[in-house]
Design a protein around this motif. Structure first.
Motif, PDB file in Angstrom:
ATOM      1  N   ARG A  13      -5.636  -5.879  41.957  1.00  0.00           N
ATOM      2  CA  ARG A  13      -5.179  -7.484  41.555  1.00  0.00           C
ATOM      3  C   ARG A  13      -5.740  -7.962  39.884  1.00  0.00           C
ATOM      4  N   PHE A  14      -6.355  -6.762  38.902  1.00  0.00           N
ATOM      5  CA  PHE A  14      -7.013  -6.986  37.980  1.00  0.00           C
ATOM      6  C   PHE A  14      -6.280  -7.519  37.157  1.00  0.00           C
ATOM      7  N   VAL A  15      -6.041  -8.805  36.468  1.00  0.00           N
ATOM      8  CA  VAL A  15      -5.204  -8.800  35.404  1.00  0.00           C
ATOM      9  C   VAL A  15      -5.144  -8.180  34.518  1.00  0.00           C
ATOM     10  N   ASP A  16      -6.221  -7.335  33.852  1.00  0.00           N
ATOM     11  CA  ASP A  16      -6.291  -7.016  32.423  1.00  0.00           C
ATOM     12  C   ASP A  16      -5.922  -5.039  32.425  1.00  0.00           C
ATOM     13  N   LEU A  17      -5.769  -4.866  33.729  1.00  0.00           N
ATOM     14  CA  LEU A  17      -4.985  -3.134  33.672  1.00  0.00           C
ATOM     15  C   LEU A  17      -3.841  -3.743  34.590  1.00  0.00           C
ATOM     16  N   ILE A  18      -2.525  -3.080  33.116  1.00  0.00           N
ATOM     17  CA  ILE A  18      -1.523  -3.288  33.153  1.00  0.00           C
ATOM     18  C   ILE A  18      -0.890  -1.977  33.543  1.00  0.00           C
ATOM     19  N   GLU A  19      -0.282  -1.998  35.348  1.00  0.00           N
ATOM     20  CA  GLU A  19       0.155  -0.567  35.603  1.00  0.00           C
ATOM     21  C   GLU A  19       2.062  -0.678  35.069  1.00  0.00           C
ATOM     22  N   ILE A  20       2.240  -0.014  34.746  1.00  0.00           N
ATOM     23  CA  ILE A  20       3.992   0.101  34.252  1.00  0.00           C
ATOM     24  C   ILE A  20       4.578   1.949  35.288  1.00  0.00           C
ATOM     25  N   ASP A  21       5.462   1.663  35.309  1.00  0.00           N
ATOM     26  CA  ASP A  21       6.160   3.341  36.177  1.00  0.00           C
ATOM     27  C   ASP A  21       7.670   2.747  35.216  1.00  0.00           C
ATOM     28  N   ALA A  22       6.707   4.228  34.810  1.00  0.00           N
ATOM     29  CA  ALA A  22       7.797   4.405  33.161  1.00  0.00           C
ATOM     30  C   ALA A  22       9.189   4.766  34.025  1.00  0.00           C
TER      31      ALA A  22
ATOM     32  N   LEU B 204      10.277   8.102  29.741  1.00  0.00           N
ATOM     33  CA  LEU B 204      10.526   6.784  28.828  1.00  0.00           C
ATOM     34  C   LEU B 204      12.433   7.416  27.578  1.00  0.00           C
ATOM     35  N   THR B 205      12.798   6.649  27.448  1.00  0.00           N
ATOM     36  CA  THR B 205      13.864   7.115  26.753  1.00  0.00           C
ATOM     37  C   THR B 205      13.277   7.168  25.254  1.00  0.00           C
TER      38      THR B 205
ATOM     39  N   SER C  68      12.222   3.862  23.824  1.00  0.00           N
ATOM     40  CA  SER C  68      11.757   3.504  23.878  1.00  0.00           C
ATOM     41  C   SER C  68      10.131   4.618  23.398  1.00  0.00           C
ATOM     42  N   PHE C  69       9.959   5.340  23.085  1.00  0.00           N
ATOM     43  CA  PHE C  69       8.611   6.479  22.341  1.00  0.00           C
ATOM     44  C   PHE C  69       8.912   5.984  20.840  1.00  0.00           C
ATOM     45  N   ASN C  70       9.782   5.885  20.462  1.00  0.00           N
ATOM     46  CA  ASN C  70       9.696   5.515  18.634  1.00  0.00           C
ATOM     47  C   ASN C  70       9.778   3.974  19.119  1.00  0.00           C
ATOM     48  N   ALA C  71      10.002   3.239  19.429  1.00  0.00           N
ATOM     49  CA  ALA C  71       8.761   2.072  19.830  1.00  0.00           C
ATOM     50  C   ALA C  71       7.558   1.437  19.675  1.00  0.00           C
ATOM     51  N   PHE C  72       7.153   2.448  20.635  1.00  0.00           N
ATOM     52  CA  PHE C  72       5.748   2.745  21.077  1.00  0.00           C
ATOM     53  C   PHE C  72       4.662   3.535  20.199  1.00  0.00           C
ATOM     54  N   LEU C  73       5.280   4.164  18.782  1.00  0.00           N
ATOM     55  CA  LEU C  73       4.937   5.172  18.726  1.00  0.00           C
ATOM     56  C   LEU C  73       3.360   4.936  17.556  1.00  0.00           C
ATOM     57  N   LYS C  74       4.082   3.734  16.759  1.00  0.00           N
ATOM     58  CA  LYS C  74       3.419   2.948  16.008  1.00  0.00           C
ATOM     59  C   LYS C  74       2.141   2.419  16.794  1.00  0.00           C
ATOM     60  N   THR C  75       1.778   1.093  17.930  1.00  0.00           N
ATOM     61  CA  THR C  75       1.492   1.261  18.952  1.00  0.00           C
ATOM     62  C   THR C  75       0.296   1.406  19.047  1.00  0.00           C
ATOM     63  N   LEU C  76       1.170   3.147  19.736  1.00  0.00           N
ATOM     64  CA  LEU C  76       0.014   3.669  20.155  1.00  0.00           C
ATOM     65  C   LEU C  76      -0.978   4.451  19.020  1.00  0.00           C
TER      66      LEU C  76
ATOM     67  N   LEU D 145       8.196  15.527  26.518  1.00  0.00           N
ATOM     68  CA  LEU D 145       7.056  14.125  25.893  1.00  0.00           C
ATOM     69  C   LEU D 145       7.451  14.561  23.702  1.00  0.00           C
ATOM     70  N   PRO D 146       7.695  13.686  22.841  1.00  0.00           N
ATOM     71  CA  PRO D 146       7.776  14.404  22.313  1.00  0.00           C
ATOM     72  C   PRO D 146       6.462  14.230  20.937  1.00  0.00           C
ATOM     73  N   VAL D 147       6.185  15.191  20.273  1.00  0.00           N
ATOM     74  CA  VAL D 147       5.079  16.031  19.837  1.00  0.00           C
ATOM     75  C   VAL D 147       4.199  14.695  19.282  1.00  0.00           C
ATOM     76  N   THR D 148       5.358  13.847  18.627  1.00  0.00           N
ATOM     77  CA  THR D 148       3.837  12.840  17.705  1.00  0.00           C
ATOM     78  C   THR D 148       3.520  12.155  18.774  1.00  0.00           C
ATOM     79  N   VAL D 149       3.822  12.290  20.478  1.00  0.00           N
ATOM     80  CA  VAL D 149       2.897  11.322  21.214  1.00  0.00           C
ATOM     81  C   VAL D 149       2.046  12.004  21.359  1.00  0.00           C
ATOM     82  N   LEU D 150       1.807  12.844  21.827  1.00  0.00           N
ATOM     83  CA  LEU D 150       1.066  14.339  22.855  1.00  0.00           C
ATOM     84  C   LEU D 150       0.130  14.130  21.164  1.00  0.00           C
ATOM     85  N   SER D 151       0.716  13.833  20.019  1.00  0.00           N
ATOM     86  CA  SER D 151      -0.361  14.453  18.511  1.00  0.00           C
ATOM     87  C   SER D 151      -1.265  13.013  18.964  1.00  0.00           C
ATOM     88  N   ARG D 152      -0.698  11.991  19.192  1.00  0.00           N
ATOM     89  CA  ARG D 152      -2.101  10.817  18.945  1.00  0.00           C
ATOM     90  C   ARG D 152      -2.659  10.572  20.441  1.00  0.00           C
ATOM     91  N   CYS D 153      -2.588  11.480  21.521  1.00  0.00           N
ATOM     92  CA  CYS D 153      -3.466  11.547  23.253  1.00  0.00           C
ATOM     93  C   CYS D 153      -4.465  12.811  22.856  1.00  0.00           C
TER      94      CYS D 153
END
Length: 653
Positions: free
Chosen positions: A86-95, A131-132, A135-143, A162-170
């Motif tokens: 119940r921690f407010v700053d831990l946001i768990e998302i089921d993709a 994720l579609t 969705s990945f394209n909308a998420f890339l810059k923030t990630l 996963l797209p390689v663009t996501v893998l390279s950012r993690c």
């Protein structure tokens, strides 16, 4: 208070509680201690290995009120709220359920806001591969460039999607599957703390059924506790899982090793009452025989990953390498055949019976033959079955012609008469042939050959020569009565059936050094070895050796390459055959060395080459073959020439 399942109750609360992921924990602990924190982490691995658990532990380490530490206190409000979910700053998302681009835009819009309670705002996105692309394209810059107060923790069971663009950012961490040893050890700890009595084999059954997932193992343990009424026994767990326990595997293997057919069938009948998955049983047998072979090849390599190291070591000493290989291969083929057998038990039973029946050295029992008197021939006492006489065969060869072959007319008696008339009325007289001493008629020519050659040319010389018997070699007996010399002219013998047109090639005689001691009735090792009846691997190894005898001691000298394959079982079978021939007082000694040229294997190879050479010479010297080659510019395909098989003595009379 409601009951909490073991998988949730025993979820790790610190990094020290984690089991089997030391390579991931070490990197995270060092990063936390040195404050070298990345903004995005990707955890991959199969289900139930701790991806979400590590994410929550990392969130506690980042937001503990004592500071960023690899050892959170667990007592502050932040730690307790994260632990309770119940921690407010831990946001768990089921993709998997929030795959749309609108959901991702909502997430990126909220990223800019500072955390409410903690030090960092942590986004834990589970099954991120769902994720579609939008969705990945909308998420890339923030990630790639999130605010300093944001950490992304991504978890997935399928990183290839996963797209390689996501893998390279993690920073990517691959969590390993749990070994049965790790799972069994953790279950032992949990059940001890829960004060649940258990049997050790039951833990290994659960560990193997979990297939690398600690969460699955705890869930199955919950089910087994309920099934066994607050206790874990191997039989209850086996019944619950629909499998058999390790003791059943031991009984099956022991029956195979001992060659005990009735015990094997009784064990199959007993375990069939539990309706087990026979494919899983064969998989267990495959694993066992694989580890037995490893122990035989590299002693001491057997581990206790399945809790049966002692059994593997004992089997490695008791089972021969040949048997282990046969059992493994039979189980492998049988498991594949289970899908096409009418009944799973039938396929499983046949697989084990193959292991038993085709084991090296097993007795070969022929089905009883019914004699004309109505009695089984197997019941009559006899020493050894006589080989069935084989009809004489002629050397075979293929002849290639540059001209098309004329189609032979239909064979029959009329064709033979026409061929004979063509020979008598030919305008060109045939070459005079000497009158044979025997007054019997020569065997008739085959129908197709006679009609075909008669239609080739009006000349009867080649045809008449073809009708005469080709002269046999000096060593080939043709009948019981004495035959005239055949050096100058062909001999004709009466025969009720047609004889082959070509002479049976005889192998060249052995060199004088070998032929000298081969007196009639005397046992010569390289010549008479096959009469000992040594079959299988022992016979193959002994055929590459040379024998010497000193009284009752027979010494077998074998080349080092073959001697390494010889074991005590092979020597026992060779000795039994020698005693059967020379008496029970015979003793056998084997030694490594150069056996020389007089081994059964070398002798048989020389005989084979001699027969092949004689067959090739017979084909090339045949007048009909020569005529075909000359007339049609054909050639003999030498690779197709096969020598005639040697006829038994009984078939020569």
């Amino acid at each position: 208070m409601s009951y909490q399942v073991l998988a949730r109750k025993w979820r790790p609360r610190t990094f020290e509680d984690m089991v089997g992921q030391e390579h991931v924990l070490q990197a995270l602990i060092h990063a936390l201690e040195s404050q070298r924190l990345h903004h995005a982490y990707l955890f991959t691995g199969t289900r139930g290995v701790g991806k979400t658990t590590i994410g929550r532990l990392l969130a506690r380490c980042l937001n503990c009120e004592t500071g960023v530490t690899p050892n959170p206190c667990g007592e502050c409000s932040s730690c307790q709220e994260i632990q309770e979910g119940r921690f407010v700053d831990l946001i768990e998302i089921d993709a998997a359920s929030r795959t749309g681009v609108d959901d991702m835009r909502e997430l990126t819009d909220n990223v800019q806001y500072s955390p409410t309670r903690g030090r960092y705002k942590v986004y834990l996105i589970d099954e991120v591969h769902m994720l579609t692309n939008q969705s990945f394209n909308a998420f890339l810059k923030t990630l790639e460039e999130p605010p300093e107060h944001v950490k992304f923790l991504l978890a997935t069971t399928d990183p290839q999607k996963l797209p390689v663009t996501v893998l390279s950012r993690c920073l990517q961490f691959n969590l390993k599957r749990m070994t049965p040893e790790h799972i069994a050890g953790h279950l032992r700890h949990v059940l001890g703390a829960e004060e649940i009595p258990f049997e050790e084999p039951a833990l290994w059954l659960l560990a193997r059924a979990a297939d690398g997932s600690m969460r699955d193992a705890l869930s199955l343990t919950d089910q087994a506790i309920a099934f066994g009424n607050q206790k874990l026994s191997a039989s209850d767990v086996s019944n619950m899982l629909g499998t058999i326990d390790q003791r059943d595997i031991e009984r099956i293997v022991n029956a195979l090793v001992e060659g005990d057919g009735p015990a094997l069938l009784a064990e199959i009948s007993r375990i069939s009452d539990f309706a087990p998955d026979y494919s899983v049983i064969l998989a267990d047998l495959l694993s066992l025989f694989h580890r037995v072979t490893m122990e035989q090849v590299v002693p001491g390599s057997a581990d206790n990953a399945l809790g049966d190291a002692e059994q593997v070591q004992a089997l490695a000493r008791k089972l021969s390498a040949e048997d282990a290989q046969l059992f493994y291969q039979s189980a492998l083929i049988g498991r594949k055949d289970l899908t096409i057998t009418p009944d799973a038990r039938m396929g499983f039973e046949m697989t084990l019976l193959r292991m038993l029946a085709f084991r090296p050295g097993a007795d070969r029992r022929e089905p009883p033959a019914i004699s004309s008197g109505g009695q089984s021939a197997a019941s009559e006492p006899r020493d050894e079955p006589d080989p069935a006489p084989t009809p004489p065969q002629e050397p075979a060869a293929q002849i290639e012609s540059k001209q098309p072959e004329p189609q032979p007319p239909q064979s029959g008696p009329a064709t033979d008469v026409a061929a004979e008339q063509a020979q008598e009325s030919s305008e060109v007289p045939a070459q005079p042939e000497p009158e044979p001493e025997s007054q019997d008629e020569a065997p008739p020519l085959a129908d197709e050959d006679a009609s075909w050659l008669a239609s080739l040319d009006a000349q009867a010389g080649a045809t008449a020569e073809y009708e005469e018997n080709y002269p046999l070699s000096d060593e080939a007996p043709v009948a019981e009565e004495s035959a005239p010399e055949v050096a100058a002219e062909p001999a004709v013998q009466p025969a009720p059936a047609p004889e082959p047109a070509f002479a049976e090639p005889q192998p060249e005689p052995e060199p004088a050094a070998e032929a000298a001691p081969e007196a009639e009735g005397e046992f010569v090792w390289h010549r008479d070895f096959r009469s000992l009846g040594i079959i299988g691997m022992p016979g193959n190894l002994a055929s590459h050796g040379a024998m010497s005898r000193d009284g009752d001691l027979i010494t077998l000298t074998i080349d080092e390459g073959y001697a390494r394959l010889l074991n005590s079982r092979h020597e026992e079978k060779i000795l039994a055959a020698l005693r059967n021939r020379f008496g029970d007082s015979i003793q056998l000694r084997t030694e490594q060395g150069n056996p020389g040229p007089h081994t059964p294997a070398a002798y048989e190879e020389r005989q084979r080459k001699a027969r092949q050479k004689a067959a090739e010479a017979s084909i090339h010297q045949d007048s009909v073959v020569k005529s075909i080659v000359e007339r049609f510019e054909a050639r003999v395909v030498e690779d197709s020439i096969r020598p005639a098989e040697t006829r038994p003595e009984t078939s020569r009379r």
